[in-house]
Write a protein that holds these residues in place. Structure first.
Motif, PDB file in Angstrom:
ATOM      1  N   HIS A 294      -2.242   6.731  -9.467  1.00  0.00           N
ATOM      2  CA  HIS A 294      -0.989   7.049  -8.779  1.00  0.00           C
ATOM      3  C   HIS A 294      -0.110   5.823  -8.593  1.00  0.00           C
ATOM      4  CE1 HIS A 294      -2.247  11.193  -6.969  1.00  0.00           C
ATOM      5  NE2 HIS A 294      -2.060  11.214  -8.267  1.00  0.00           N
TER       6      HIS A 294
ATOM      7  N   ASP B  59       0.591   7.910  -2.817  1.00  0.00           N
ATOM      8  CA  ASP B  59       1.745   8.786  -3.054  1.00  0.00           C
ATOM      9  C   ASP B  59       2.621   8.135  -4.135  1.00  0.00           C
ATOM     10  OD1 ASP B  59       4.066  10.203  -3.049  1.00  0.00           O
ATOM     11  OD2 ASP B  59       4.337  10.204  -0.881  1.00  0.00           O
ATOM     12  N   ILE B  60       2.841   8.876  -5.236  1.00  0.00           N
ATOM     13  CA  ILE B  60       3.595   8.294  -6.354  1.00  0.00           C
ATOM     14  C   ILE B  60       5.013   7.924  -5.939  1.00  0.00           C
ATOM     15  CG2 ILE B  60       4.336   8.644  -8.735  1.00  0.00           C
ATOM     16  CD1 ILE B  60       2.113  10.625  -9.068  1.00  0.00           C
ATOM     17  N   MET B  61       5.627   8.795  -5.114  1.00  0.00           N
ATOM     18  CA  MET B  61       6.994   8.497  -4.673  1.00  0.00           C
ATOM     19  C   MET B  61       7.042   7.161  -3.937  1.00  0.00           C
ATOM     20  SD  MET B  61       9.128  10.738  -5.659  1.00  0.00           S
ATOM     21  CE  MET B  61      10.480  10.060  -4.705  1.00  0.00           C
ATOM     22  N   LYS B  62       6.034   6.923  -3.110  1.00  0.00           N
ATOM     23  CA  LYS B  62       6.020   5.668  -2.356  1.00  0.00           C
ATOM     24  C   LYS B  62       5.755   4.487  -3.290  1.00  0.00           C
ATOM     25  CE  LYS B  62       4.846   7.384   2.205  1.00  0.00           C
ATOM     26  NZ  LYS B  62       3.699   7.858   2.960  1.00  0.00           N
TER      27      LYS B  62
ATOM     28  N   ASP C  19       1.338   5.156 -11.956  1.00  0.00           N
ATOM     29  CA  ASP C  19       2.434   6.058 -12.306  1.00  0.00           C
ATOM     30  C   ASP C  19       3.755   5.583 -11.714  1.00  0.00           C
ATOM     31  OD1 ASP C  19       0.638   7.698 -13.580  1.00  0.00           O
ATOM     32  OD2 ASP C  19       0.381   9.054 -11.862  1.00  0.00           O
TER      33      ASP C  19
ATOM     34  N   LEU D 216       6.663   4.321  -6.388  1.00  0.00           N
ATOM     35  CA  LEU D 216       7.921   4.108  -7.093  1.00  0.00           C
ATOM     36  C   LEU D 216       8.889   3.324  -6.218  1.00  0.00           C
ATOM     37  CD1 LEU D 216      10.080   4.628  -9.203  1.00  0.00           C
ATOM     38  CD2 LEU D 216      10.212   6.995  -8.466  1.00  0.00           C
ATOM     39  N   ALA D 217       9.006   3.747  -4.965  1.00  0.00           N
ATOM     40  CA  ALA D 217       9.923   3.065  -4.044  1.00  0.00           C
ATOM     41  C   ALA D 217       9.505   1.607  -3.869  1.00  0.00           C
ATOM     42  CB  ALA D 217       9.950   3.779  -2.700  1.00  0.00           C
TER      43      ALA D 217
ATOM     44  N   TYR E 113       0.849  -1.199   0.000  1.00  0.00           N
ATOM     45  CA  TYR E 113       0.000   0.000   0.000  1.00  0.00           C
ATOM     46  C   TYR E 113       0.879   1.243   0.000  1.00  0.00           C
ATOM     47  CZ  TYR E 113      -3.679  -3.284   1.197  1.00  0.00           C
ATOM     48  OH  TYR E 113      -4.556  -4.331   1.192  1.00  0.00           O
TER      49      TYR E 113
END
Lengths: 324, 508, 325
Positions: free
Chosen positions: C227, C200-203, C230, C205-206, C196
């Motif tokens: 998101h 947040d896109i950064m999360k 992405d 991605l990570a 989950y």
């Protein structure tokens, strides 16, 4: 001098203790790393470590500014919104034809100004920092939605997007930027009169005033720098994600605050170091990374995260209580 | 049953690197007021903290009310009947007097509702029994400090205290309020409660204490009935010096006027303050607490605004709107409350001493020179013999006298031309006081001018060249040291007499 | 000067009000889940377009909390809207329960309510228009398998699932639909525990990077909204795995569309937010006219791949903003 004897033994005591402050965190980080190296295949690989520092960098940059604010006895809840704001602003500027360098510079400066406005509210308006920045958090997020129509902004210039993918001497560019900012803020807090003033204001504002410290200027700068750091983080995020994201940065203030307190900063001011915050940020990111690698139940991971925050602060308090 | 309520024997306690107490004895009888005296750092606070459970002793025994006890924590100490009243009041400021009596255990009229009637009537009864005119409905924060202290005492009595400890109880009180406190102490004594009384004011010790125990450098020196000793003997036991010698030093007043204050007025606070300060002079400023003397100094220092009048510095009008400007001109202020106005408590001795210097000792005003910072700190630690484990020690952990020296160092590091000392000797020990007087002599010898505020008459008369007397915000007169007697100054300060007004009574 | 301005303003107001009095168009309030996402903006485009196509017949006002996490704020908005007495309400309720009392109160006051997207646990609503998210999830599984087969890979190995947020019914349906279908047709594919990412896109991605690191044998990816999609697309792109891994995601935004045309994502599963908004208002008017409506209308889910993404109809689905009037 009759007090010579105790002086020596106590200063040794002090040094040992100093090692403990950030040492505890380093140890915790090391334990985590060893554990993950043993139990996962992928942790100790160049690829993953490079990912790890990239994942940490953006939150880490935000946390640097937050550390200054917290040392000064304040709090800045608006940083998450500023991350999003700068990210959208830089994208919009570039889309409208502004050269990359100029767009970045303008976004950073405007973020600094936005931060300064927090400083004005806190110093001149005498609004408690929690309230002032809670307000600006909502205002800025609203502004983002307004200028972006709540839509992602795509189609950004390639050199700008390439930046986040570049490496310098094998280090990812995001990490390099973070590293430079870490060195900058360490210098600021440890070596400059400004840094001393930040700590003094955090310990007692009346003392600072009677000692002739320019509290107005210092407060503006502290919140300005917090905005500036958040702005840089926002630009890095946009470069990394190739899009201006209206929702970007939501909740980042909490990660930043968590990094600071895990790193030993006290919300009552005058305590905390940049190095501590950096380690705090790494601990949070390593937990997340490790959780993903191990496929740990995300909900349990969330609980662990919370426990770490509380435990880190508890250990710190315990250590300080037994120092006297 | 023994006569003693508490007997502490051979108590020892060490902190890392420091032996705070070694083999100290203290025995207090029931119904006795027992003074505990010694310089700061002599171990009084440590001994008390062991008794109240804040610290654990390393060795020794405590016999309380005939039984040997291990005071494991503050809660235990309270439960057996030991209560302490500190200078910093430990009451819940935003709750009522009555609630404070019952903190944590409010009487209930049903399982879910508080019996407020009971709360206020009980508290009211206890207060009335002590002849205290305090409404139990008042919030603590709305009471003057003295009344807060009385509430703390009344609360201890209600909790059936057998041993009460007073730690510098009169430090924040006016004379009148102190008198009220002494009455209550007499009353506690008559009820058979044992009392340990810590104070730097020896006149109090001789006024109503039965016995006195002296500590020095963590060691037990002597215990004796107060009637068998005198102030001089006590001081020599505590520090080995005699009191009148302390004020005795050369004066260095010159004719050059450094600071002229003309008709300084702040509405409703002070009016028509008017004096000259000369080079090398110590200008005393005497007034009772609340007379406005601190406000006058803060105005001269630029920390608060004044409405009318003018200030000239070396003959030139000085525009001082902020402390920063005053400091740049050459003022130094040792404020009245070192903990809330003078020191950044969580920071190191080194940082505090250098607080005004950082701009100057930085390359390009940006990078602090570590070596200069350290040198400045070290030189002042040595010059003022500040007792600190190291220059990196946190100021909060120093004793009062040493904290005061750090504040003074901070100002002196800036090489001020005018030093303002606001009650610099309150709450610090005799030894530190003497060092401060010596410092005054040294400063004036070097040409610094000093304004010295105090509400302790012998001290003001002893150290000052001239004394400005303030009463209720008005300048009652300026008295030369040669004509100064306690009686004359008291008459001025209490408004009975006013001398030739604003005109300086004596030309240089 | 000031007076003249005042008179002009007054005149304009009167002119503006005349048609209102003349035809009394119906006031329909449209409440979305969040103002911060493209998807809900598309719903609003559909709704307002309907109003623009039918001037004088209906006036649409739009509302929404800043984020889908703000369940309580949405309830407050709904309560306020009910108090303002519109003729009908179209709502995409974030919670299935929290809005029930306010909806029932509206219906009691004679205001018909149409729910879109998320079903609400009450029988008071006139009609429910939604994508069947279970079906959508299953469609995503089909596309993933289609892609694996096309790449000539065996239907075994690991598949990762990234979900935007825990505890959101729509997402849970998509994930369940996906998992059930996969189990049914390709039981040898092992699905890793869901990650989950707090939307947040950064999360995202990570998480995707970490999943690649930990599982070199990953063959497929499913992301259950834009998101998360992405983030997954970015991770695939950074690792140069475009075309080598089967990835499907829900919804569309510029980044996802770009990823689709770059062969990084194989398929996007699209709902019809525009249609939801458009048909939602239409249903509201029908309800006001006294017609009986079907309890449930499936607005459908469409799979878009690089092959069909340029068809005009699909283009409208991919970016309903192009339809904005």
């Amino acid at each position: 001098m009759k007090s010579q004897q105790p002086v020596n033994s106590e200063s040794k005591e002090k040094k040992r203790f100093k090692l403990k402050t950030e040492g505890t965190l380093a140890l915790l980080l090391l334990v985590l790393a060893v554990f993950l190296t043993i139990f996962t295949k992928g942790f100790l690989t160049g690829n993953n470590l490079s990912n790890l520092v990239r994942q940490t960098a953006i939150n880490g940059v935000v946390a640097l500014g937050m550390t200054l604010v917290i040392i000064a006895g304040g709090i800045d809840l608006s940083v998450g919104s500023v991350v999003g704001f700068a990210g959208i602003l830089v994208a919009l500027l570039m889309k409208s034809g502004v050269p990359i360098g100029l767009a970045v510079l303008a976004s950073v400066l405007i973020s600094f100004l936005v931060g300064t406005i927090n400083g004005v509210m806190v110093f001149d308006g005498r609004i408690p920092p929690f309230i002032a920045t809670l307000g600006s958090m909502a205002i800025i997020r609203g502004a983002i939605m307004l200028i972006s129509n709540a839509r992602m902004i795509a189609g950004l210039p390639k050199p700008f997007l390439d930046f986040a993918q570049t490496t310098y001497l094998g280090f990812p560019s995001l990490f390099v930027v973070w590293l430079i900012l870490i060195l900058f803020t360490i210098f600021l807090t440890k070596k400059t009169p400004f840094g001393r003033n930040v700590y003094t204001i955090g310990s007692n504002i009346e003392v600072a005033r009677l000692s002739g410290i320019n509290i107005r200027f210092t407060t503006y700068m502290i919140y300005g720098l917090s905005g500036l750091m958040a702005g840089i983080a926002g630009i890095l995020m946009t470069s990394r994600l190739a899009n201006g994201i209206p929702t970007g940065g939501q909740g980042y203030e909490m990660d930043a605050i968590a990094s600071c307190v895990i790193g030993g900063a006290s919300l009552s001011g005058a305590e905390g170091t940049i190095l501590g915050t950096v380690m705090g940020a790494f601990i949070i990111a390593t937990l997340r990374n490790g959780g993903n690698l191990l496929g740990i139940d995300p909900f349990i991971l969330q609980i662990v995260n919370g426990v770490i925050i509380v435990a880190a602060v508890y250990i710190d308090q315990y250590r300080k209580a037994h120092q006297k | 049953m023994s006569d003693y309520i508490v007997e502490m024997k051979n108590i020892s306690k060490s902190f890392p690197g420091v032996r705070a107490l070694s083999n100290v004895d203290l025995s207090v009888k029931k119904g006795e007021v027992h003074a505990l005296v010694g310089e700061n750092g002599a171990g009084k606070s440590t001994l008390i903290k062991i008794l109240t459970g804040a610290y654990q002793k390393d060795a020794g025994t405590i016999i309380f009310d005939g039984k040997e006890v291990e005071v494991k924590n503050p809660h235990f100490s309270k439960s057996i009947g030991i209560h302490a009243v500190y200078q910093d009041i430990t009451l819940a400021m935003h709750l009522s007097v009555g609630e404070n009596f019952f903190l944590g255990e409010l009487p209930m009229s049903s399982p879910f509702t508080v019996d407020w009637k009971n709360v206020y009537s009980t508290a009211g009864d206890v207060l009335a029994s002590l002849d205290l005119n305090i409404d139990p409905h008042m919030l603590i924060k709305n009471l003057p400090v003295a009344k807060q202290e009385m509430v703390a005492i009344a609360k201890a009595i209600y909790e059936k205290s057998k041993l009460m400890i007073f730690d510098e109880p009169t430090a924040l009180l006016t004379n009148e309020e102190s008198e009220e406190l002494f009455k209550i102490i007499a009353r506690l004594k008559s009820e058979g409660i044992g009392i340990i009384y810590i104070s730097h004011r020896l006149e109090e010790v001789f006024r109503f204490c039965d016995t006195v125990t002296i500590l020095k450098d963590g060691r037990y020196i002597a215990t004796m009935p107060t009637k068998d000793t005198n102030e001089d003997e006590l001081i020599s036991l505590m520090v080995g010096r005699k009191i009148e010698e302390m004020y005795y030093f050369e004066h260095h007043k010159e004719s050059e006027v450094v600071l002229s204050v003309r008709d300084l007025t702040k509405k409703k606070v002070f009016q028509g303050i008017h004096f000259d300060l000369h080079k090398g002079e110590i200008l005393g400023m005497f007034g009772l607490v609340g007379s406005g003397r601190t406000d006058i100094m803060l105005s001269i220092f630029g920390a608060t605004k004044y409405d009318e009048g003018s200030i000239a510095f070396f003959g030139k009008p000085a525009k001082v709107h902020k402390p920063r400007q005053a400091i740049e001109l050459g003022f130094g202020l040792v404020p009245e409350n070192r903990r809330t106005q003078g020191l950044a408590l969580p920071l190191s001795v080194k940082t505090n001493i250098n607080l005004l210097q950082y701009k100057k000792i930085s390359r390009f005003g940006i990078a602090i020179s570590r070596s200069q910072e350290l040198n400045i700190a070290k030189s002042f630690i040595q010059e003022l013999s500040i007792k600190t484990p190291s220059e990196d020690a946190i100021v909060r952990n120093l004793s009062g006298g040493n904290q005061q020296k750090v504040v003074i160092s901070k100002c002196l590091a800036n090489r001020p031309k005018i030093m303002i000392f606001d009650e610099p000797t309150v709450g610090i020990d005799v030894g530190s006081k003497e060092e401060i007087y010596k410092l005054l002599e040294k400063l004036t010898r070097e040409g610094t001018s000093v304004i010295f505020i105090s509400s302790y008459l012998p001290e003001v008369i002893g150290v000052s060249d001239r004394i400005v007397v303030i009463s209720e915000g008005r300048q009652m007169g300026i008295v030369d040291r040669r004509g100064a007697t306690e009686e004359r100054i008291m008459r001025l300060a209490s408004g009975i007499e006013e001398n030739s007004g604003k005109i300086e009574s004596e030309a240089v | 000067m000031k007076k003249r301005v005042a008179i002009i303003v007054l005149l304009l107001l009167v002119i503006a009000l005349i048609p209102t009095f003349a035809q009394t168009p119906k006031k329909v309030a449209v409440i979305i889940k969040a103002t911060d996402s493209d998807f809900w903006q598309y719903v609003l485009v559909g709704a307002t377009n309907y109003a623009k196509e039918n001037p004088g017949k209906v006036v649409v006002t739009t509302y929404g909390p800043p984020s889908e996490a703000d369940i309580d704020k949405q309830v407050a908005i709904l309560e306020d809207v009910v108090n303002s007495k519109p003729d009908a309400i179209v709502i995409a309720s974030t919670s299935s329960d929290a809005t029930v009392p306010a909806i029932e109160r509206a219906v009691k006051l004679g205001i018909p309510v149409i729910t879109i997207d998320n079903k609400v646990n009450t029988n008071a609503v006139s009609s429910h228009l939604a994508t069947n998210n279970m079906k959508g999830g299953a469609l995503a599984a089909d596309m993933l398998i289609e892609r694996l087969k096309a790449m000539g890979k065996p239907l075994s190995g690991k598949v990762a699932l990234i979900s935007a947020m825990a505890g959101v019914q729509v997402l849970t349906d998509r994930d369940t639909g996906f998992l059930n279908r996969l189990k049914e047709v390709a039981p040898n594919l092992k699905v890793l525990p869901t990650r989950y990412i707090d939307n947040d896109i950064m999360k995202a991605l990570a998480a995707a990077e970490d999943l690649f690191t930990a599982n070199p044998d990953l063959v497929g990816f499913f992301a259950d909204n834009n998101h998360s999609g992405d983030g997954v697309a970015r991770a695939i792109k950074e690792r140069n795995l475009g075309g080598k891994i089967a990835a499907a995601a829900f919804d569309s935004d510029p980044e996802e569309v770009q990823a689709l045309s770059d062969n990084i994502l194989y398929a996007l599963i699209l709902q019809d937010p525009y249609g939801m908004g458009y048909k939602g208002v239409d249903s509201a008017l029908q309800a006001l006219a006294g017609k009986t409506l079907p309890a449930y209308v499936d607005t459908g889910a469409t799979a878009v791949t690089k092959a069909n993404m340029n068809e005009p109809k699909i283009k409208g689905l991919l970016d309903p903003m192009t339809l904005k009037k």
